[in-house]
Design a protein around this motif. Structure first.
Motif, PDB file in Angstrom:
ATOM      1  N   UNK A   1      36.339  37.953  46.017  1.00  0.00           N
ATOM      2  CA  UNK A   1      36.397  37.965  47.468  1.00  0.00           C
ATOM      3  C   UNK A   1      37.114  39.164  48.061  1.00  0.00           C
ATOM      4  N   UNK A   2      37.970  39.794  47.284  1.00  0.00           N
ATOM      5  CA  UNK A   2      38.666  40.988  47.763  1.00  0.00           C
ATOM      6  C   UNK A   2      39.136  41.790  46.565  1.00  0.00           C
ATOM      7  N   UNK A   3      39.221  43.101  46.724  1.00  0.00           N
ATOM      8  CA  UNK A   3      39.731  43.895  45.599  1.00  0.00           C
ATOM      9  C   UNK A   3      41.239  43.676  45.433  1.00  0.00           C
TER      10      UNK A   3
ATOM     11  N   UNK B   1      45.044  44.748  44.886  1.00  0.00           N
ATOM     12  CA  UNK B   1      45.856  45.903  45.264  1.00  0.00           C
ATOM     13  C   UNK B   1      46.243  46.661  44.000  1.00  0.00           C
ATOM     14  N   UNK B   2      46.613  47.940  44.117  1.00  0.00           N
ATOM     15  CA  UNK B   2      47.060  48.680  42.923  1.00  0.00           C
ATOM     16  C   UNK B   2      48.230  47.988  42.218  1.00  0.00           C
ATOM     17  N   UNK B   3      49.142  47.388  42.992  1.00  0.00           N
ATOM     18  CA  UNK B   3      50.270  46.678  42.378  1.00  0.00           C
ATOM     19  C   UNK B   3      49.789  45.460  41.593  1.00  0.00           C
ATOM     20  N   UNK B   4      48.808  44.725  42.138  1.00  0.00           N
ATOM     21  CA  UNK B   4      48.262  43.559  41.429  1.00  0.00           C
ATOM     22  C   UNK B   4      47.494  43.975  40.183  1.00  0.00           C
ATOM     23  N   UNK B   5      46.766  45.086  40.271  1.00  0.00           N
ATOM     24  CA  UNK B   5      46.047  45.575  39.091  1.00  0.00           C
ATOM     25  C   UNK B   5      47.045  45.860  37.976  1.00  0.00           C
ATOM     26  N   UNK B   6      48.128  46.532  38.310  1.00  0.00           N
ATOM     27  CA  UNK B   6      49.158  46.843  37.322  1.00  0.00           C
ATOM     28  C   UNK B   6      49.799  45.561  36.788  1.00  0.00           C
ATOM     29  N   UNK B   7      50.089  44.645  37.690  1.00  0.00           N
ATOM     30  CA  UNK B   7      50.736  43.377  37.318  1.00  0.00           C
ATOM     31  C   UNK B   7      49.864  42.550  36.382  1.00  0.00           C
ATOM     32  N   UNK B   8      48.537  42.607  36.544  1.00  0.00           N
ATOM     33  CA  UNK B   8      47.624  41.788  35.758  1.00  0.00           C
ATOM     34  C   UNK B   8      46.898  42.586  34.675  1.00  0.00           C
TER      35      UNK B   8
ATOM     36  N   UNK C   1      35.708  35.605  35.912  1.00  0.00           N
ATOM     37  CA  UNK C   1      36.933  34.882  36.243  1.00  0.00           C
ATOM     38  C   UNK C   1      37.170  35.000  37.742  1.00  0.00           C
ATOM     39  N   UNK C   2      37.433  33.860  38.367  1.00  0.00           N
ATOM     40  CA  UNK C   2      37.637  33.832  39.812  1.00  0.00           C
ATOM     41  C   UNK C   2      39.100  33.644  40.203  1.00  0.00           C
ATOM     42  N   UNK C   3      39.857  32.970  39.346  1.00  0.00           N
ATOM     43  CA  UNK C   3      41.269  32.723  39.658  1.00  0.00           C
ATOM     44  C   UNK C   3      42.042  32.550  38.359  1.00  0.00           C
ATOM     45  N   UNK C   4      43.292  33.029  38.367  1.00  0.00           N
ATOM     46  CA  UNK C   4      44.146  32.909  37.196  1.00  0.00           C
ATOM     47  C   UNK C   4      45.532  32.433  37.608  1.00  0.00           C
ATOM     48  N   UNK C   5      46.171  31.673  36.723  1.00  0.00           N
ATOM     49  CA  UNK C   5      47.552  31.232  36.946  1.00  0.00           C
ATOM     50  C   UNK C   5      48.274  31.212  35.617  1.00  0.00           C
TER      51      UNK C   5
END
Length: 128
Positions: A8-10, A12-19, A120-124
């Protein structure tokens, strides 16, 4: 708890790094190396409870769903009430939530006979 919605949305660069796992794979894409490393993980590493929601193009046979329950790594593969959306959950020892998620999703890559392609649509990941 660490979580991300991957559709649904790209990111963020911080989230890409975090994941991103230690092997430079986005956690939601899975990492076979993280999955395989979990078999001999250091017991001192944190234990993560991981949930990975994913979609596929066709149904997973009931037999395959049952086989995952016997996998031996405390993984379960369930189908919530929505068709073609599945939930893979499990526990994994890992240094980070991204590594744990990548390892659990890596199970799908390692076992292509269960799921050919997935999104994958969601991760926890919850650290215990």
């Amino acid at each position: 708890m660490e979580s991300a919605i991957l559709t649904g949305r790209p990111l963020s660069p911080a989230d890409v790094l975090r994941w991103t796992c230690p092997h430079d794979r986005q956690a939601g894409q899975g990492c076979v190396t993280c999955y395989q490393a979990s078999a001999d993980a250091d017991p001192a590493l944190p234990l993560w409870d991981v949930a990975v929601w994913f979609t596929i193009n066709g149904p997973i046979p009931i037999r395959a769903l049952q086989d995952v329950h016997r996998h031996g790594r405390r993984f379960t593969l369930d189908q919530p009430s929505t068709p073609l959306i599945y939930l893979l959950s499990g526990q994994m020892r890992a240094g980070s939530g991204a590594e744990a998620v990548a390892g659990v999703a890596g199970f799908l890559l390692q076992n292509r006979h269960i799921v050919q392609e997935f999104t994958v649509t969601e991760i926890r990941a919850i650290h215990s």
